[in-house]
Design a protein around this motif. Sequence first.
Motif, short mmCIF file in Angstrom:
data_model
loop_
_atom_site.label_atom_id
_atom_site.label_comp_id
_atom_site.label_asym_id
_atom_site.label_seq_id
_atom_site.Cartn_x
_atom_site.Cartn_y
_atom_site.Cartn_z
N VAL A 43 0.95 -1.19 -0.10
CA VAL A 43 -0.05 0.04 0.06
C VAL A 43 0.95 1.15 -0.03
CG1 VAL A 43 -1.62 1.42 1.08
CG2 VAL A 43 -1.79 -1.15 1.32
N LEU A 44 0.62 2.26 -0.96
CA LEU A 44 1.45 3.46 -1.09
C LEU A 44 0.54 4.66 -1.04
CD1 LEU A 44 2.69 1.15 -3.50
CD2 LEU A 44 4.70 2.66 -3.15
N LEU A 45 0.74 5.40 -0.01
CA LEU A 45 -0.04 6.66 -0.05
C LEU A 45 0.68 7.71 -0.20
CD1 LEU A 45 -1.84 5.87 3.40
CD2 LEU A 45 -2.54 5.39 1.03
N PRO A 46 -0.15 9.05 -0.59
CA PRO A 46 0.56 10.31 -1.05
C PRO A 46 1.50 10.58 -0.02
CG PRO A 46 -1.51 10.26 -1.83
CD PRO A 46 -1.39 8.98 -0.85
N SER A 47 2.62 11.44 -0.10
CA SER A 47 3.73 11.67 1.14
C SER A 47 3.01 12.49 1.53
CB SER A 47 4.80 12.00 0.68
OG SER A 47 4.69 13.08 -0.44
N TRP A 48 2.09 13.59 1.06
CA TRP A 48 1.41 14.71 1.71
C TRP A 48 0.00 14.38 2.33
CZ3 TRP A 48 -2.89 14.85 -0.99
CH2 TRP A 48 -2.83 14.11 -2.32
N HIS A 49 -0.57 13.04 2.21
CA HIS A 49 -1.62 12.80 2.73
C HIS A 49 -1.59 12.47 4.37
CE1 HIS A 49 -5.87 11.42 2.97
NE2 HIS A 49 -5.25 10.25 3.51
N ARG A 50 -2.43 13.16 4.99
CA ARG A 50 -2.68 12.86 6.55
C ARG A 50 -3.96 12.10 6.72
NH1 ARG A 50 1.48 13.73 5.58
NH2 ARG A 50 3.08 15.39 6.21
N PRO A 51 -3.86 11.11 7.78
CA PRO A 51 -4.93 10.10 7.83
C PRO A 51 -6.02 10.83 8.47
CG PRO A 51 -3.08 8.97 8.65
CD PRO A 51 -2.49 10.33 8.26
N GLY A 52 -7.20 10.64 7.66
CA GLY A 52 -8.50 11.40 8.02
C GLY A 52 -8.41 12.61 7.49
N SER A 53 -7.67 13.10 6.50
CA SER A 53 -7.80 14.52 5.96
C SER A 53 -8.84 14.47 4.68
CB SER A 53 -6.46 15.03 5.65
OG SER A 53 -5.90 14.27 4.69
N GLY A 54 -8.99 13.05 4.13
CA GLY A 54 -9.86 13.20 3.08
C GLY A 54 -9.72 11.96 2.45
N LYS A 55 -10.79 11.70 1.48
CA LYS A 55 -10.89 10.36 0.93
C LYS A 55 -9.78 10.52 -0.43
CE LYS A 55 -14.15 7.76 2.79
NZ LYS A 55 -13.89 6.36 3.37
#
Length: 706
Positions: free
Chosen positions: A459-471
């Motif tokens: 699983v690879l998420l954006p480096s700028w994404h914070r959990p709960g900040s948006g779908k």
Amino acid sequence: MSERNFPRQFARTRRFSLGVPRRFGISPDGRRVVFLRSGGDDPVTCLWTLDVMSGQEWVVVDPRTLHEGEEEIPDEEKARRERSREKSSGVVGYATDADGSLAAFALSGRLYTTRLDGSQDKREQAAELRVSGPVIDPRPDPSGARIAYVAQGALRVVDSDGSNDRALAEPDGPEVGYGLAEHVAAEEMGRDRGHWWAPDCSGLLVARVDTSPVQRWYISDPANPATPPRQIAYPSAGTANADVSLWLIGLDGSRVAVDWDRAAFEYVVAVHWATALLVVVQSRDQKTTRILEVDPGTGATTVRREDRDPAWVEIVPGVPALTASGALVWTGDHGETRHLLVDDDRVTPPGLQVQAILDVDGDTVLFAATHEPTESHLWTYCPGEGLQRLTEAPGVYDGRLSGGTTVVSAQSLDHDGTVVTVHRHGKPVAEIASHAEKPVLTPRVELIRAGERELRTAVLLPSWHRPGSGKLPVLMDPYGGPGFQSVLAARIPTLLVSQWFAEQGFAVVVADGRGTPGRGPAWEKTIRGDVAAPVLEDQVAALHAAAERHPDLDLSRVGIRGWSFGGFLAALAVLRRPDVFHAAVAGAAPTDQRLYDTHWKERFLGHPDEEPDNYTRSSIIHEAADLRRPLMLIQGLADDNVIAAHTLRFSTALTAAGRPHTVLPLPGMTHMASQEAVAENLLLLQLDFLKRSLAMEDRDPAAPSS
């Protein structure tokens, strides 16, 4: 350079393969390592040597000093490079004599030799031998006195001083060639050669390949209508293979046929000629494999070993081999485990999956194996000493061993690229530098075990994404099929691409399902008879498991992309599970399994005349009317592996069914599609299509990035 420039860097560095040291050879005394390496964005590959004792390395051959202008690659060599997925130019292959003192290589169809032991003047890097050409696959004899090579279908030999050039075997028919591997051997069996020197240098074992039984297909260049179509001999599933025979050809002109039941065992899988001559042959259905010991004087054969399997007998790289004491090195599937066998003894424990035999040094066997499919480690076995694990840190390792020197290539999630270290009698003594460029982004990979089958999933998420900040919309990015793993504990190029897509606003999920390597023979063979339903089911399971772990994954916007088998899987996903997948990009997708080659497809689906339902359930052309989601099809029109007919026939079926879709044809492109401008823009075009199809907004340029 920001992550926005990643597609350009990825294309320019040929998937970060440029600059990585590779194709190692070690002298028998272990004091010298030979290897290939280019610059980080320079495709011209040079031949290098490392002195193990001093750690000093130097360029042995820089091809730019031998040939000016663009390299002229013969058609047979182009085919060899396509089969091996070779992306660079220059010295892309070499062979040495027994003591590693003399190397031979081809450049622009010309034959060159060079000394590796320091006896040659450094100002004269290589000597050209004026011979009949164009030269393909030159190989010195064990003494270094002669070079065998292939030119225009003939197997020829020349003395290493350039004299006495002559043909030992010339084509005896318009479709006959000597000394090279046929298509399915090079593409599917891992056998990339067709001639082998006798240990006493008295002659060679030579493959005679007659392609006259094989159907002819034609690959045209629609962008250049004045160019005649290129004819290829392509054995699609259920059709005739090339007729391959083996001949013992002496330097004195003698010629002896190797005798075996060629009607029952038409595939020549591997050859090993050291203290004995061993040939591995396989039945058409691949359920029986035999190791034959050949009498070099008469060509008579005896069966040294026979393996049977109700699905197929797996071909493992590096076998057969013989130890110094004459023990046979082989592998065998027993239950859930692929074992290392030494003279029929299982020397590895249950659960340790042997992946490849890398070298035999005396009685020591170096091999790659795994307990955990996301990792691959180096092991040795020696009688009296037993098993020894050489690598410990999580990662993916490769290696060579000779004369007490071990070369270890390491990839991991902790560092970029490949780190190569040289060990002498178990102690590190040198490092071979990599000239590969550092990627402009770093993959942030979370490895999980998804679902009840514990599917290895990244699983690879954006480096700028914070959990709960948006779908986040989801992108499935699999290969997902036999022969290749995508989920590894290493910064491999495919995971770098996945991270780049993540930086554009996706949560990327990569899953290795049933049929992929690394989890043992039972796991690999679950797809026998159906290469569609099980692999698709596992992608869905991995997606849902990832969403349970990461609630920010938006399951109402799921795209999927892939190439080759992964392209087939992407198209399959939107056809059969439009409730799960909402857009797909399918590159070089084999949409009709009957159009792919004999050895690969019949391994998994059987002969189409005998098991036609397997081909129907595993093909998607007849499901064209079921398309309800956006689909982009990408196809190289010069692809001789997954030919353009796959995509064109599928597109025709979609059009006939009134199903809108996008087709991106790539004139002149092969299965690799490695041309820089095309490779860069392919990523950008896929991104644009997926964003539009999933109704994604462009990310704010001011948002943080890697």
